[in-house]
Design a protein around this motif. Structure first.
Motif, PDB file in Angstrom:
ATOM      1  N   THR A  25       0.826  -1.205   0.000  1.00  0.00           N
ATOM      2  CA  THR A  25       0.000   0.000   0.000  1.00  0.00           C
ATOM      3  C   THR A  25       0.866   1.263   0.000  1.00  0.00           C
ATOM      4  O   THR A  25       0.614   2.204  -0.761  1.00  0.00           O
ATOM      5  CB  THR A  25      -0.937   0.017   1.214  1.00  0.00           C
ATOM      6  OG1 THR A  25      -1.730  -1.172   1.181  1.00  0.00           O
ATOM      7  CG2 THR A  25      -1.845   1.218   1.192  1.00  0.00           C
TER       8      THR A  25
ATOM      9  N   LYS B 222      -6.057  -3.942 -14.864  1.00  0.00           N
ATOM     10  CA  LYS B 222      -6.703  -4.641 -13.752  1.00  0.00           C
ATOM     11  C   LYS B 222      -7.587  -5.777 -14.265  1.00  0.00           C
ATOM     12  O   LYS B 222      -7.926  -6.695 -13.528  1.00  0.00           O
ATOM     13  CB  LYS B 222      -7.512  -3.605 -12.967  1.00  0.00           C
ATOM     14  CG  LYS B 222      -8.136  -4.079 -11.697  1.00  0.00           C
ATOM     15  CD  LYS B 222      -7.143  -4.170 -10.563  1.00  0.00           C
ATOM     16  CE  LYS B 222      -7.727  -4.952  -9.409  1.00  0.00           C
ATOM     17  NZ  LYS B 222      -6.856  -5.986  -8.900  1.00  0.00           N
TER      18      LYS B 222
ATOM     19  N   ASN C 125      -2.737  -3.685  -7.453  1.00  0.00           N
ATOM     20  CA  ASN C 125      -3.646  -2.699  -6.849  1.00  0.00           C
ATOM     21  C   ASN C 125      -3.384  -1.268  -7.272  1.00  0.00           C
ATOM     22  O   ASN C 125      -4.172  -0.382  -6.974  1.00  0.00           O
ATOM     23  CB  ASN C 125      -3.587  -2.794  -5.322  1.00  0.00           C
ATOM     24  CG  ASN C 125      -4.315  -4.026  -4.824  1.00  0.00           C
ATOM     25  OD1 ASN C 125      -5.215  -4.528  -5.484  1.00  0.00           O
ATOM     26  ND2 ASN C 125      -3.915  -4.519  -3.671  1.00  0.00           N
TER      27      ASN C 125
ATOM     28  N   LEU D 127      -8.740   0.717   1.957  1.00  0.00           N
ATOM     29  CA  LEU D 127      -9.246  -0.240   0.974  1.00  0.00           C
ATOM     30  C   LEU D 127      -8.110  -1.116   0.453  1.00  0.00           C
ATOM     31  O   LEU D 127      -8.273  -2.318   0.260  1.00  0.00           O
ATOM     32  CB  LEU D 127      -9.920   0.484  -0.200  1.00  0.00           C
ATOM     33  CG  LEU D 127     -10.376  -0.453  -1.328  1.00  0.00           C
ATOM     34  CD1 LEU D 127     -11.444  -1.414  -0.847  1.00  0.00           C
ATOM     35  CD2 LEU D 127     -10.885   0.322  -2.521  1.00  0.00           C
ATOM     36  N   ASN D 128      -6.944  -0.495   0.265  1.00  0.00           N
ATOM     37  CA  ASN D 128      -5.853  -1.273  -0.298  1.00  0.00           C
ATOM     38  C   ASN D 128      -5.277  -2.270   0.672  1.00  0.00           C
ATOM     39  O   ASN D 128      -4.842  -3.349   0.281  1.00  0.00           O
ATOM     40  CB  ASN D 128      -4.778  -0.352  -0.829  1.00  0.00           C
ATOM     41  CG  ASN D 128      -5.034  -0.113  -2.270  1.00  0.00           C
ATOM     42  OD1 ASN D 128      -4.637  -0.920  -3.085  1.00  0.00           O
ATOM     43  ND2 ASN D 128      -5.779   0.923  -2.568  1.00  0.00           N
TER      44      ASN D 128
ATOM     45  N   LEU E 109      -7.688  -5.137   0.456  1.00  0.00           N
ATOM     46  CA  LEU E 109      -7.535  -5.941  -0.759  1.00  0.00           C
ATOM     47  C   LEU E 109      -6.253  -6.768  -0.717  1.00  0.00           C
ATOM     48  O   LEU E 109      -6.243  -7.943  -1.073  1.00  0.00           O
ATOM     49  CB  LEU E 109      -7.531  -5.040  -1.998  1.00  0.00           C
ATOM     50  CG  LEU E 109      -8.876  -4.400  -2.347  1.00  0.00           C
ATOM     51  CD1 LEU E 109      -8.723  -3.490  -3.549  1.00  0.00           C
ATOM     52  CD2 LEU E 109      -9.921  -5.467  -2.626  1.00  0.00           C
TER      53      LEU E 109
ATOM     54  N   ASN F 140      -6.407  -9.740   1.793  1.00  0.00           N
ATOM     55  CA  ASN F 140      -7.255 -10.868   1.385  1.00  0.00           C
ATOM     56  C   ASN F 140      -6.852 -11.475   0.047  1.00  0.00           C
ATOM     57  O   ASN F 140      -7.470 -12.431  -0.395  1.00  0.00           O
ATOM     58  CB  ASN F 140      -8.717 -10.422   1.319  1.00  0.00           C
ATOM     59  CG  ASN F 140      -9.293 -10.217   2.699  1.00  0.00           C
ATOM     60  OD1 ASN F 140      -8.744 -10.692   3.685  1.00  0.00           O
ATOM     61  ND2 ASN F 140     -10.400  -9.504   2.773  1.00  0.00           N
ATOM     62  N   GLU F 141      -5.862 -10.892  -0.613  1.00  0.00           N
ATOM     63  CA  GLU F 141      -5.464 -11.390  -1.926  1.00  0.00           C
ATOM     64  C   GLU F 141      -5.017 -12.840  -1.799  1.00  0.00           C
ATOM     65  O   GLU F 141      -4.141 -13.161  -1.004  1.00  0.00           O
ATOM     66  CB  GLU F 141      -4.323 -10.532  -2.486  1.00  0.00           C
ATOM     67  CG  GLU F 141      -4.209 -10.568  -3.987  1.00  0.00           C
ATOM     68  CD  GLU F 141      -3.692 -11.876  -4.530  1.00  0.00           C
ATOM     69  OE1 GLU F 141      -4.159 -12.283  -5.595  1.00  0.00           O
ATOM     70  OE2 GLU F 141      -2.821 -12.499  -3.877  1.00  0.00           O
TER      71      GLU F 141
ATOM     72  N   LEU G 168     -14.309   0.640  -4.940  1.00  0.00           N
ATOM     73  CA  LEU G 168     -14.564  -0.643  -5.581  1.00  0.00           C
ATOM     74  C   LEU G 168     -15.202  -0.506  -6.947  1.00  0.00           C
ATOM     75  O   LEU G 168     -15.158  -1.408  -7.755  1.00  0.00           O
ATOM     76  CB  LEU G 168     -15.471  -1.501  -4.686  1.00  0.00           C
ATOM     77  CG  LEU G 168     -14.794  -2.003  -3.415  1.00  0.00           C
ATOM     78  CD1 LEU G 168     -15.820  -2.589  -2.465  1.00  0.00           C
ATOM     79  CD2 LEU G 168     -13.756  -3.052  -3.754  1.00  0.00           C
TER      80      LEU G 168
ATOM     81  N   PHE H  51     -13.889 -10.405 -11.260  1.00  0.00           N
ATOM     82  CA  PHE H  51     -13.337 -11.150 -10.136  1.00  0.00           C
ATOM     83  C   PHE H  51     -13.763 -12.613 -10.169  1.00  0.00           C
ATOM     84  O   PHE H  51     -12.992 -13.512  -9.845  1.00  0.00           O
ATOM     85  CB  PHE H  51     -13.770 -10.519  -8.808  1.00  0.00           C
ATOM     86  CG  PHE H  51     -12.968  -9.302  -8.449  1.00  0.00           C
ATOM     87  CD1 PHE H  51     -11.758  -9.425  -7.769  1.00  0.00           C
ATOM     88  CD2 PHE H  51     -13.395  -8.043  -8.804  1.00  0.00           C
ATOM     89  CE1 PHE H  51     -11.005  -8.304  -7.454  1.00  0.00           C
ATOM     90  CE2 PHE H  51     -12.649  -6.923  -8.495  1.00  0.00           C
ATOM     91  CZ  PHE H  51     -11.460  -7.049  -7.823  1.00  0.00           C
TER      92      PHE H  51
END
Lengths: 276, 290, 336
Positions: free
Chosen positions: A83, A116, A151, A203-204, A207, A210-211, A270, B222
Motif C-alpha cells: 500500500t 486490472k 492494486n 481499501l488497499n 484488498l 485478502n489477496e 470498488l 473477479f
C-alpha cells in the motif's frame, strides 16, 4: 421520505432486516463462538456446544503451534508495504492527472484500469518462472511488488477521484495568497486530501490482506501470509474446529474492523468512482 | 494551473506509474503468448520446441476444457444471479426506516472482508461437512439423512460460498445507489398515482440500472478468476466437476508442469476476460465524461 | 499604486484564440467592471491579470512594473473567487490569516489586522467557525476579509455574487461599493450581470468574444452605445430594435429605442406604431408592457407609475425622437 412512517411498519422492517442480517453474519458469529470452546465441546451437537464453558485455550494453541505470529507479520508487511509503495507511485500520478489534465488523461486512466482486467491466471506461468529465475519466490520484496502492481490502478483511480473533488479555485486562491508550491501542498492540498488518502489506504490494505491468488502461488513459507496459513488448515487439521475458528478469527479480525470503519468510502473505490 | 511549467512536472510525476504498469502488462503477457506456441514442460527441461497451435488444439480438445468453461460460466452466472437479485432486495429493505440500521449494515457487509481461504474453509468444515457440519446436525435433528454438499453438488456449493462473499458487495453498492435517488422523484410519481410496485419498476430500477451494470461487470472480472475457494474446498473435484478455467490452467501448468499448455489456456482466459472488460470500460469511461 | 496596463495581451488555448490582442488601462483607485455574456473571455482576462494563466503574448504592467512573467503571489493582487475558495479545513480566523502567514508577517500584526477586518465585515463572532458552518453571505465576507488584510495593490473579483440569493446580492453589492469608497484601492470586477456593472463601476469594459466592444462610464454606455451589441446589453429591459422602412426614413439600417423612451397612449395618435398588449407587468412604481406590433414584432415599453393598461388593449407607441439610436448595417452607431 419526509413523512411519518407508522411504527408498525418500522417494526416489521426492523425484524426482517435484523433476521437477514444475522443470517448473513452467522458463519462469522459461529466461528467466533467456536473459537472460545474446547476441541471436545466444539464438535458436540450445537445446542450442547453453545452452553458449554468458554475458554481461550484454542487461541493459545494456535499461537504456539503454527508460527501464527510469523504469518501475521508477513500479512502486515505485504499489505502495508504494497500500500505504501503504491501510494508513493500513485500520489504524484493522480495529482498530476487531477490538476493538470491533458487530452491523454482519460486514456491513461482507462488504460490503467484495463490492466486490472487482465486475469491473473493468464500471466501465472511466466510470473512463476520469472520469480524462480530471479530468486523472488517466497520473498517479501517480490510479493510486495506484485501486490503493488495489481492494486496500483485502484489506488490511482481512488486518489484521482478524491483529488478531482478538491476545487481548483482553492489552490489558485492559495497561490494568490502568496503560497509557493511547497506551502500549497503542505498547508492546503495535504490537509484536504487526507480523508481521501486514508480511505484509499484502508481499501488497499483490505484488498492486499485478502489477496489469495498470488500469495498462494508465489509463497511457501518465508513470506507466506495468513491466506497461506489458513489454507494449510485445509485437512485434516480443519476438523479441529476450535483451533480452526481461533485461527480464522485472528486472520480476519483486523480487516473486518478496518472494513467496518471504511464501508462508506469503499463503494467509490470498488467501483472506480462509477457509483458514489 | 495551466502553465507550461506545471505541464512538464505533471508528465514527470505520472511516468513511474505508467512505466511500471506497462512493464507489468507487457512482459508477462508477451511471455505467456510466446510459451503458448512452445512445447515446454518443466519435467523435460531443454526440450522446448516450436509447435505452433498444437497447445491450443490440445487445450481446447481436452474434455476437461469444455467442462471447465461450462463451470466457469455457471459459477459466474449463478453467483451474479444470486447477488444481483438478492442484493437489490436487500438494499431496498435496508433503505427503509428501521431501528439499528447501522448495525444491520455492518452485519450484512461483514462477509466481504473475510479472506477467501477462511470463508472457503469455514463453510467446508463447519457447515457443509456431512459428519460434523452444522447443516448435518440440523438435518439429523429433523430426522433427515445428512447431505454431502461438496461431494454431491460441488459446484453448487462453491457458488453458494462465493455468493455469500459477494452478496455484501452488491448490497452495499446498490444501497448507495438507492440513497442517491431523489426522494422528490418518488413523491412526484406517487402524486401521479403510481403504486409502490410501479414506483419500483419505473423509477427505482431505471435509477439502479447503472449501478447494477457496474456490479455485474466488476463481479464478473473477479468471478472469472475464482481460485482459492476451489483450491481449499474441492481441489476442482470430484474429477473435474468443480474445476473452472482458472483452476484448470493452474493444474496444467503448476501441477502437471506443462508450461506450453497452461500458457495457451492463459491466452484463452485473457481473451474471455477482455470481452467482459470492454463493456466495463465503456461504462466507466462514460462516467468519466459526466 | 494600483495602475494596471494591458499591452497587446493575447491568449490562446491551443488553436483557439480566446482573447485577440487587447489593450486596456486601469487607473489607480478605479472600480472597473468587465461585463459580457458567458464565454466572452472576461474571466480569462481577469485570470491573466492575476497570473493564474500565462499570456500567449503581450505584456501586463502593474504599478509601473512589468509583471508579465511574475507568479501570482508576486503581483501584490488579491482575488475573491466565485466559489469563495475558502480553505475548508481552516477556521475563519486561519483563513483570513493565511496570506499574512505566507508573507511571514509578525503574529501580533496579523492579530491586529484580523480583528480590524472581522469588525469591518461583521465576522467577529464567527472567527473560530469552519467555513462549512457559515451561510453564503458570511463565506463571501470571509473571502473578502482574506483579500483585504493583505492591503493589495488591487482587488480582483470573479463573479463574487453569483452564488448568493437576490436579496443578499443587493446587500453585498452595496458593501463592496462601500469597501471601495473606504479603501480607495483599485478593483477589477467580473460579472455577466449588467445591473451589477451599472451600479458599481466607475468604468465598464464590455467584452464580446475576447474583444473589447466599448469602455466607458455607466452613463456613457447607456447614452452613447458604440454599437448594437452594447446597446442591447446595457439597460434593462433591453433596448427595442426596429429595422426596415422606419429605420431607413431616419437614415439608418436599424434604429434602437429604450423601453423608457417610448410614449404610450391608449388614444389614436397620428403616425404612431399601433400594437396590442400581450402581457402587462404592474410593479407600482413602473408598468412594463409587452406590445405586439404589426410589422415590427414585440416591443417592450416602460410607463412610469401605475398605468391603466391591460392585456388585449390596443395602444399607440411614439418613440422619443431625441432618444433614438441609429445603427448602420455593420451594427455600429451612426453619429450625427
Amino acid at each position: 421520505m419526509a413523512r411519518a412512517i407508522t411504527n408498525r411498519r418500522k417494526t416489521i422492517n426492523t425484524a426482517v432486516a435484523w433476521a437477514i442480517g444475522i443470517a448473513i453474519f452467522f458463519p462469522i458469529l459461529w466461528i467466533f463462538i467456536l473459537s472460545f470452546k474446547t476441541e471436545g465441546n466444539a464438535i458436540a451437537t450445537p445446542l450442547k456446544m453453545f452452553f458449554s464453558g468458554w475458554t481461550l485455550e484454542s487461541y493459545g494453541l494456535v499461537m504456539e503451534r503454527s508460527n501464527y505470529f510469523r504469518f501475521f507479520m508477513n500479512s502486515v508487511i505485504l499489505a502495508v508495504g504494497s500500500t505504501l509503495l503504491g501510494l508513493i507511485i500513485a500520489v504524484p500520478a493522480a495529482w498530476s492527472m487531477a490538476f493538470v489534465p491533458s487530452k491523454h488523461t482519460k486514456n491513461i486512466l482507462m488504460w490503467m484500469l484495463s490492466t486490472k482486467m487482465l486475469p491473473p491466471v493468464g500471466v501465472l506461468v511466466p510470473l512463476v518462472l520469472l520469480f524462480n529465475k530471479l530468486g523472488l519466490t517466497d520473498t517479501h520484496f517480490g510479493l510486495v511488488v506484485v501486490l503493488t502492481l495489481i492494486n496500483l490502478p485502484i489506488i490511482v483511480w481512488m486518489l484521482y477521484t478524491y483529488f478531482k473533488e478538491i476545487p481548483g479555485e482553492i489552490l489558485e486562491a492559495a497561490r494568490m495568497d502568496g503560497a509557493g508550491l511547497k506551502e500549497e501542498v503542505l498547508y492546503v492540498l495535504t490537509p484536504m486530501a487526507i480523508p481521501g488518502m486514508a480511505s484509499t489506504v484502508l481499501l488497499n490494505i483490505i484488498l492486499a490482506w485478502n489477496e489469495a491468488f498470488w500469495t498462494l502461488n508465489l509463497t511457501t513459507t518465508a513470506a507466506a501470509p495468513l491466506t497461506q496459513f489458513i489454507a494449510s488448515y485445509s485437512s485434516p487439521e480443519g476438523l479441529f474446529y476450535a483451533k480452526l475458528s481461533a485461527a480464522s478469527i485472528m486472520a480476519i479480525a483486523p480487516i473486518l474492523i478496518m472494513g467496518w470503519f471504511s464501508q462508506k468510502q469503499l463503494v467509490r473505490g470498488l467501483t472506480f468512482g462509477a457509483v458514489k | 494551473m495551466a502553465t507550461k511549467h506545471s505541464r512538464a512536472a505533471a508528465r514527470l510525476m505520472i511516468s513511474p506509474a505508467v512505466l511500471l504498469l506497462l512493464g507489468w502488462m507487457i512482459v508477462p503477457l508477451a511471455m505467456t503468448l510466446y510459451f503458448s506456441f512452445l512445447r515446454y514442460n518443466l519435467l523435460m527441461p531443454g526440450m522446448e520446441e516450436w509447435t505452433g497451435l498444437t497447445n491450443y488444439e490440445f487445450f481446447v480438445t481436452d474434455p476437461a476444457f469444455f467442462t471447465a468453461l461450462l463451470n466457469t460460466l455457471l459459477l459466474v452466472g449463478g453467483v451474479l444471479l444470486i447477488t444481483v437479485i438478492g442484493g437489490t432486495l436487500l438494499a431496498l429493505l435496508l433503505d427503509q426506516p428501521m431501528f439499528g440500521q447501522g448495525i444491520v449494515r455492518i452485519l450484512v457487509i461483514a462477509p466481504f472482508f473475510v479472506m477467501p481461504t477462511v470463508s472457503a474453509l469455514v463453510w467446508k468444515n463447519m457447515f457443509l461437512n456431512p459428519v460434523n457440519g452444522l447443516f448435518a446436525h440440523i438435518a439429523g435433528f429433523m430426522g433427515l439423512p445428512a447431505y454431502d454438499f461438496l461431494g454431491q453438488a460441488p459446484l453448487a456449493s462453491i457458488i453458494g460460498i462465493v455468493a455469500w462473499q459477494w452478496l455484501p458487495f452488491a448490497t452495499l453498492i446498490l444501497l448507495t445507489a438507492f440513497q442517491s435517488l431523489d426522494q422528490e422523484q418518488l413523491e412526484a410519481a406517487e402524486m401521479d398515482g403510481a403504486s409502490a410496485l410501479s414506483r419500483f419498476w419505473y423509477i427505482m430500477l431505471p435509477h439502479l440500472a447503472r449501478a447494477i451494470t457496474v456490479v455485474i461487470l466488476i463481479q464478473t472480472i473477479f468471478l472469472l478468476s475464482i481460485f482459492a475457494e476451489i483450491l481449499v474446498t474441492t481441489n476442482g473435484g470430484p474429477g473435474v466437476a468443480s474445476t473452472n478455467l482458472t483452476y484448470l490452467i493452474y493444474v496444467q501448468s503448476l501441477l502437471q508442469f506443462d508450461v506450453g499448455g497452461g500458457s495457451a489456456g492463459g491466452v484463452i482466459a485473457i481473451i474471455l476476460a477482455n470481452i467482459v472488460a470492454i463493456f466495463l470500460m465503456r461504462m466507466i469511461g462514460k462516467n468519466l465524461e459526466a | 499604486m494600483g495602475r494596471i496596463v494591458l499591452n497587446k495581451v493575447r491568449k490562446s488555448f491551443g488553436e483557439v484564440e480566446v482573447i485577440p490582442p487587447l489593450d486596456l488601462e486601469i487607473e489607480d483607485g478605479e472600480f472597473v467592471v468587465f461585463v459580457g455574456p458567458s464565454g466572452c473571455g472576461k474571466s480569462t482576462l481577469l485570470r491573466l491579470i492575476a497570473g493564474l494563466e500565462d499570456v500567449s503574448s503581450g505584456a501586463i504592467e502593474i504599478d509601473g512594473v512589468n509583471a508579465t512573467s511574475k507568479r501570482p503571489s508576486e503581483r501584490g493582487l488579491a482575488m475573491v473567487f466565485q466559489s469563495y475558495a475558502l480553505y475548508p479545513h481552516m477556521s475563519v480566523k486561519k483563513n483570513i490569516a493565511f496570506p499574512m502567514k505566507m508573507a511571514g508577517m509578525p503574529v501580533a500584526e496579523q492579530e491586529e489586522r484580523i480583528a480590524a477586518a472581522a469588525k469591518a465585515l461583521n465576522l467577529t463572532d464567527y472567527l473560530h467557525r469552519k467555513p462549512g458552518q457559515l451561510s453564503g453571505g458570511q463565506r463571501q465576507r470571509v473571502a473578502i476579509g482574506r483579500a483585504i488584510v493583505r492591503e493589495p495593490q488591487a482587488f480582483l473579483f470573479d463573479e463574487p455574487l453569483s452564488n448568493l440569493d437576490a436579496a443578499l446580492r443587493v446587500n453585498m453589492r452595496l458593501e463592496i461599493s462601500e469597501l471601495h469608497q473606504t479603501l480607495k484601492t483599485t478593483m477589477v470586477y467580473v460579472t455577466h450581470d449588467q445591473v451589477e456593472a451599472m451600479t458599481m463601476a466607475d468604468k465598464i469594459v464590455v467584452l464580446r468574444a475576447g474583444h473589447i466592444e466599448q469602455v466607458g462610464s455607466p452613463l456613457e454606455l447607456y447614452r452613447n452605445p458604440r454599437n448594437k451589441f452594447v446597446a442591447g446589453f446595457i439597460g434593462s429591459p433591453k433596448m427595442n430594435f426596429i429595422e426596415g422602412e422606419r429605420a431607413a426614413s431616419r437614415g439608418a439600417h436599424t434604429i434602437g429605442i429604450r423601453p423608457e423612451h417610448i410614449d404610450l397612449s391608449v388614444d389614436p395618435v397620428e403616425g404612431a406604431i399601433v400594437g396590442k398588449i400581450g402581457v402587462s407587468e404592474h410593479l407600482g412604481s413602473d408598468t412594463f408592457a409587452h406590445v405586439h406590433c404589426e410589422g415590427i414584432g414585440l416591443m417592450n415599453v416602460r410607463v412610469s407609475g401605475e398605468a391603466d393598461i391591460h392585456a388585449g388593449d390596443t395602444v399607440y407607441l411614439q418613440p422619443q425622437e431625441h432618444n433614438l439610436h441609429r445603427f448602420g448595417e455593420d451594427g455600429l452607431a451612426i453619429t450625427l
